[in-house]
Design an enzyme around this catalytic site. Sequence first.
Site, PDB file in Angstrom:
ATOM      1  N   GLU A   1       0.739  -1.585   0.050  1.00 33.14           N
ATOM      2  CA  GLU A   1       0.015   0.062   0.147  1.00 33.14           C
ATOM      3  C   GLU A   1       0.793   1.342   0.114  1.00 33.14           C
ATOM      4  O   GLU A   1       2.121   1.449   0.248  1.00 33.14           O
ATOM      5  CB  GLU A   1      -0.982  -0.407   0.696  1.00 33.14           C
ATOM      6  CG  GLU A   1      -2.036   0.970   1.621  1.00 33.14           C
ATOM      7  CD  GLU A   1      -2.215   1.914   0.749  1.00 33.14           C
ATOM      8  OE1 GLU A   1      -3.612   0.750   0.316  1.00 33.14           O
ATOM      9  OE2 GLU A   1      -2.276   2.766  -0.115  1.00 33.14           O
TER      10      GLU A   1
ATOM     11  N   GLY B   1      -9.985   4.405  -0.088  1.00 29.00           N
ATOM     12  CA  GLY B   1     -11.064   5.379  -0.022  1.00 29.00           C
ATOM     13  C   GLY B   1     -12.044   4.828   1.503  1.00 29.00           C
ATOM     14  O   GLY B   1     -12.749   5.460   1.832  1.00 29.00           O
TER      15      GLY B   1
ATOM     16  N   GLU C   1     -27.537  12.267  -3.466  1.00 28.81           N
ATOM     17  CA  GLU C   1     -26.908  12.284  -2.083  1.00 28.81           C
ATOM     18  C   GLU C   1     -26.791  13.969  -1.494  1.00 28.81           C
ATOM     19  O   GLU C   1     -26.442  14.635  -1.747  1.00 28.81           O
ATOM     20  CB  GLU C   1     -25.418  11.832  -1.694  1.00 28.81           C
ATOM     21  CG  GLU C   1     -24.433  12.512  -0.742  1.00 28.81           C
ATOM     22  CD  GLU C   1     -23.216  11.736  -0.695  1.00 28.81           C
ATOM     23  OE1 GLU C   1     -22.712  10.982  -1.374  1.00 28.81           O
ATOM     24  OE2 GLU C   1     -22.307  12.971  -0.150  1.00 28.81           O
TER      25      GLU C   1
ATOM     26  N   HIS D   1     -15.901   9.255  -7.430  1.00 24.14           N
ATOM     27  CA  HIS D   1     -16.117   7.755  -8.308  1.00 24.14           C
ATOM     28  C   HIS D   1     -15.480   7.598  -8.764  1.00 24.14           C
ATOM     29  O   HIS D   1     -16.177   7.506  -9.833  1.00 24.14           O
ATOM     30  CB  HIS D   1     -17.552   8.272  -7.874  1.00 24.14           C
ATOM     31  CG  HIS D   1     -18.157   8.419  -6.896  1.00 24.14           C
ATOM     32  ND1 HIS D   1     -20.004   8.601  -6.850  1.00 24.14           N
ATOM     33  CD2 HIS D   1     -18.266   8.887  -5.635  1.00 24.14           C
ATOM     34  CE1 HIS D   1     -19.688   9.083  -5.534  1.00 24.14           C
ATOM     35  NE2 HIS D   1     -19.048   8.385  -4.901  1.00 24.14           N
TER      36      HIS D   1
ATOM     37  N   ASN E   1     -23.139   5.292  -5.049  1.00 28.30           N
ATOM     38  CA  ASN E   1     -21.717   5.488  -4.477  1.00 28.30           C
ATOM     39  C   ASN E   1     -21.354   3.549  -4.638  1.00 28.30           C
ATOM     40  O   ASN E   1     -22.199   2.889  -4.390  1.00 28.30           O
ATOM     41  CB  ASN E   1     -22.131   6.435  -2.548  1.00 28.30           C
ATOM     42  CG  ASN E   1     -22.686   7.496  -2.659  1.00 28.30           C
ATOM     43  OD1 ASN E   1     -24.133   6.892  -3.208  1.00 28.30           O
ATOM     44  ND2 ASN E   1     -22.231   8.376  -2.413  1.00 28.30           N
TER      45      ASN E   1
ATOM     46  N   PHE F   1     -18.218   2.088  -3.148  1.00 30.70           N
ATOM     47  CA  PHE F   1     -18.000   0.690  -2.707  1.00 30.70           C
ATOM     48  C   PHE F   1     -18.596  -0.459  -2.624  1.00 30.70           C
ATOM     49  O   PHE F   1     -17.999  -1.521  -2.135  1.00 30.70           O
ATOM     50  CB  PHE F   1     -17.697   1.592  -1.581  1.00 30.70           C
ATOM     51  CG  PHE F   1     -17.978   2.134  -0.138  1.00 30.70           C
ATOM     52  CD1 PHE F   1     -18.499   0.483   0.226  1.00 30.70           C
ATOM     53  CD2 PHE F   1     -18.018   3.186   0.518  1.00 30.70           C
ATOM     54  CE1 PHE F   1     -19.550   1.263   1.666  1.00 30.70           C
ATOM     55  CE2 PHE F   1     -18.696   2.723   2.009  1.00 30.70           C
ATOM     56  CZ  PHE F   1     -19.055   2.081   2.504  1.00 30.70           C
TER      57      PHE F   1
HETATM   58  P1  FAE Z   1      -9.016   2.154  -3.358  1.00 29.64           P
HETATM   59  O1  FAE Z   1      -9.919   1.989  -2.324  1.00 29.64           O
HETATM   60  O2  FAE Z   1      -9.316   3.529  -4.322  1.00 29.64           O
HETATM   61  O3  FAE Z   1      -8.154   1.925  -2.927  1.00 29.64           O
HETATM   62  C1  FAE Z   1      -7.443   1.448  -3.898  1.00 29.64           C
HETATM   63  C2  FAE Z   1      -5.794   1.410  -3.460  1.00 29.64           C
HETATM   64  O4  FAE Z   1      -4.376   1.291  -3.603  1.00 29.64           O
HETATM   65  C3  FAE Z   1      -5.411   3.058  -1.966  1.00 29.64           C
HETATM   66  O5  FAE Z   1      -5.482   2.788  -0.759  1.00 29.64           O
HETATM   67  C4  FAE Z   1      -4.323   3.582  -2.463  1.00 29.64           C
HETATM   68  O6  FAE Z   1      -3.538   4.348  -2.265  1.00 29.64           O
HETATM   69  C5  FAE Z   1      -3.336   2.346  -3.560  1.00 29.64           C
HETATM   70  N1  FAE Z   1      -3.292   2.337  -4.326  1.00 29.64           N
HETATM   71  C6  FAE Z   1      -2.726   3.315  -5.196  1.00 29.64           C
HETATM   72  N2  FAE Z   1      -2.040   3.277  -6.586  1.00 29.64           N
HETATM   73  C7  FAE Z   1      -1.280   1.995  -6.270  1.00 29.64           C
HETATM   74  C8  FAE Z   1       0.651   1.492  -5.942  1.00 29.64           C
HETATM   75  N3  FAE Z   1       1.231   1.774  -7.247  1.00 29.64           N
HETATM   76  N4  FAE Z   1       1.537   1.143  -5.165  1.00 29.64           N
HETATM   77  C9  FAE Z   1       0.405   0.756  -3.975  1.00 29.64           C
HETATM   78  N5  FAE Z   1      -0.543   1.048  -3.789  1.00 29.64           N
HETATM   79  C10 FAE Z   1      -1.086   1.650  -4.496  1.00 29.64           C
HETATM   80  O7  FAE Z   1     -10.059   1.204  -4.856  1.00 29.64           O
HETATM   81  N6  FAE Z   1     -18.510   5.221  -1.906  1.00 29.64           N
HETATM   82  C11 FAE Z   1     -19.841   5.181  -1.429  1.00 29.64           C
HETATM   83  O8  FAE Z   1     -19.569   4.093  -2.124  1.00 29.64           O
HETATM   84  N7  FAE Z   1     -20.113   5.807  -0.435  1.00 29.64           N
HETATM   85  C12 FAE Z   1     -19.699   6.609  -0.254  1.00 29.64           C
HETATM   86  O9  FAE Z   1     -20.554   7.595   0.908  1.00 29.64           O
HETATM   87  C13 FAE Z   1     -18.338   7.389  -0.986  1.00 29.64           C
HETATM   88  N8  FAE Z   1     -17.932   8.960  -0.437  1.00 29.64           N
HETATM   89  C14 FAE Z   1     -17.040   8.662  -0.553  1.00 29.64           C
HETATM   90  C15 FAE Z   1     -16.422  10.537   0.119  1.00 29.64           C
HETATM   91  C16 FAE Z   1     -15.053  10.778  -0.926  1.00 29.64           C
HETATM   92  C17 FAE Z   1     -14.591  12.235  -0.423  1.00 29.64           C
HETATM   93  C18 FAE Z   1     -14.005  10.106  -1.568  1.00 29.64           C
HETATM   94  C19 FAE Z   1     -12.575  10.344  -1.663  1.00 29.64           C
HETATM   95  C20 FAE Z   1     -15.098   8.683  -2.609  1.00 29.64           C
HETATM   96  C21 FAE Z   1     -15.627   8.577  -1.630  1.00 29.64           C
HETATM   97  N9  FAE Z   1     -16.679   7.008  -2.281  1.00 29.64           N
HETATM   98  C22 FAE Z   1     -17.978   6.982  -1.179  1.00 29.64           C
HETATM   99  C23 FAE Z   1     -15.680   6.396  -2.732  1.00 29.64           C
HETATM  100  C24 FAE Z   1     -15.004   5.284  -2.755  1.00 29.64           C
HETATM  101  O10 FAE Z   1     -14.086   5.594  -1.629  1.00 29.64           O
HETATM  102  C25 FAE Z   1     -14.462   3.840  -3.469  1.00 29.64           C
HETATM  103  O11 FAE Z   1     -15.772   4.071  -4.583  1.00 29.64           O
HETATM  104  C26 FAE Z   1     -13.291   3.230  -3.423  1.00 29.64           C
HETATM  105  O12 FAE Z   1     -12.225   3.645  -2.540  1.00 29.64           O
HETATM  106  C27 FAE Z   1     -13.111   2.590  -3.986  1.00 29.64           C
HETATM  107  O13 FAE Z   1     -12.362   1.099  -4.169  1.00 29.64           O
HETATM  108  P2  FAE Z   1     -11.301   0.030  -4.740  1.00 29.64           P
HETATM  109  O14 FAE Z   1     -10.833  -0.737  -4.531  1.00 29.64           O
HETATM  110  O15 FAE Z   1     -11.411   0.779  -5.918  1.00 29.64           O
END
Ligand code: FAE
Length: 531
Positions: A66, A140, A386, A471, A509, A511
């Site tokens: 990570e 996220g 939302e 998103h 949303n 996740f």
């Molecule tokens: P993610 O959770 O982004 O995880 C990817 C991980 O990989 C991260 O920890 C990165 O640091 C890591 N990474 C990236 N590149 C590398 C690399 N080269 N080497 C090592 N590590 C790496 O991906 N969604 C909802 O459903 N409900 C909500 O209420 C909601 N609110 C949100 C509010 C905000 C402010 C934000 C930013 C997003 C929100 N989301 C929400 C979106 C949701 O958090 C997002 O869709 C998911 O986190 C995506 O999940 P992934 O597993 O695709």
Amino acid sequence: MASRRTLLKAAALGAPAAALLAKASAAGAALASGDHVPALVIGSGYGGAVTALRLTQAGIATAIVEMGMAWNTAGSDGKVFCNMLNPDQRSYWLRTTTDQPVGYFLGISANKTIPKYTGVLDSEKFAGIRVYQGRGVGGGSLVNGGMAVVPKRDYFTQILPSVDVASMYDTYFPRANAGLGVNAIDTAWFETADCYQFARVSRAQANASGYTTTFLNNVYDFDYMKKEQAGTVPRSALASEVIYGNNYGKRSLDKTYLATAAATGRLTVTAQHVVTAVAPNAAGGYTVTMNQIDTTGATVATKTVRADKVFFAAGSVGTSKLLVAMRAQGLLPNLPSAVGQGWGNNGNVMVARANHIWNPTGAVESGMPAMGIDNWADAAGPVFAEIAPFPAGTELWISLYLAITKNPNRAAFSFNSSTGAVDLSWQTAWNQPAIDAAKRVFDTINAKQVTVYRSDLFGVNKVWGDDFTYHPLGGCILNQATDNYGRLPGYPGLYVTDGSLIPGSTGVNPFLTITALAERNIEKILATDAF
Ligand code: FAE
């Protein structure tokens, strides 16, 4: 496979499990150059956490890499995370000024200077859009609003037609809800809680304007929030904490899936390591190259590790960038042309309205949204909005919304050989369909309520927050860039398991959908692939 009951128990594991995760993430547990691991997961967000849990439960030693920090150590203020009112170095990923989504107030920039640090929220800038993403162990889940929303079944069928929809709704969404510790708000409490006055005001206006509203489930512990409102526990959601992390109350992945995986004793988490390359290893499996970074982002060591299987879970942007670069640089030259295609912003657009003086939204707003305006059935422009908090800690008479729309535009990632970076072709103007759809709903509400838009929050005289997304989705779409379970064709042992599998839109949303799809895919992979 763990039963639903085991997972519910796991969601409530709390402190001892957190200690196990801290041990699994300790410096001594980090990967060293030359290590050979059976399974390596790049990224610790939803896709990565689900995959790591199921692999470790199946007896497979699993290494998560990570790029962000472990976020388990308090700063000098006794808190792990900072709040939205006083963002400090912990807020942003390697920036010297904050880049708040609502970046202005009264047309004046609300951003401030901060020390450059590997903070928890990344605002990653491409030519036509800023993409907000969590950075740290938990991805996220550390920064998001916790809303766990099941997509509309007929829309899910449209976006992922190759997936058996019955098994998703009967098995994998329930499994994801259980694993994430999703809970429903006590609707009677909602009606009286000061911290949801903002949502009740928006609901009343939406309903009076002809729109349906719906409660939204969340991973934030609503019982804890009740105690916050009652003043008996330290505040988090009620202390303007959300996009830079929550110090209490939120069941982020480090408290659920990752903690349960750590409890198997088969998980290691190598934090503050950025994966830069993945290529076939002559002895079998893959060589994974990574840079260990310090809190200024500087590389302090480069390591190579051999992994029999590699799961790309770096998020829609992270996974797409890595794969597109590997293909262009000849390390994974046979990746299909569909890799890098089909990226969308889930039709995100933000907007705010000014309420009348006699319609206050409350000085203390919960950082966790609990309600949405559901106009998805409107064929002329589906909108699921939302009702977002504006947790400024003072009365501002503002109603804020994150609208999710059916924007058909899709962008592609491409390797830029002159800069060595991966570009994204999205143009800001491509968000016009999202604005058009949201405008129909909020113009109607404004007309019926005799209210106006706030045009001072996203710039000077700018009504729409149309140049960023929370998103990111797509870039490595299921059954196009991968097979129907996330396997990358031509490279046995390489898998994609995160939001990049979803073609740009979920209608809600995302996740919960990412989690459920990862549950479905890893179940199949464990049942059929040799480990
Ligand atoms: P993610 O959770 O982004 O995880 C990817 C991980 O990989 C991260 O920890 C990165 O640091 C890591 N990474 C990236 N590149 C590398 C690399 N080269 N080497 C090592 N590590 C790496 O991906 N969604 C909802 O459903 N409900 C909500 O209420 C909601 N609110 C949100 C509010 C905000 C402010 C934000 C930013 C997003 C929100 N989301 C929400 C979106 C949701 O958090 C997002 O869709 C998911 O986190 C995506 O999940 P992934 O597993 O695709």
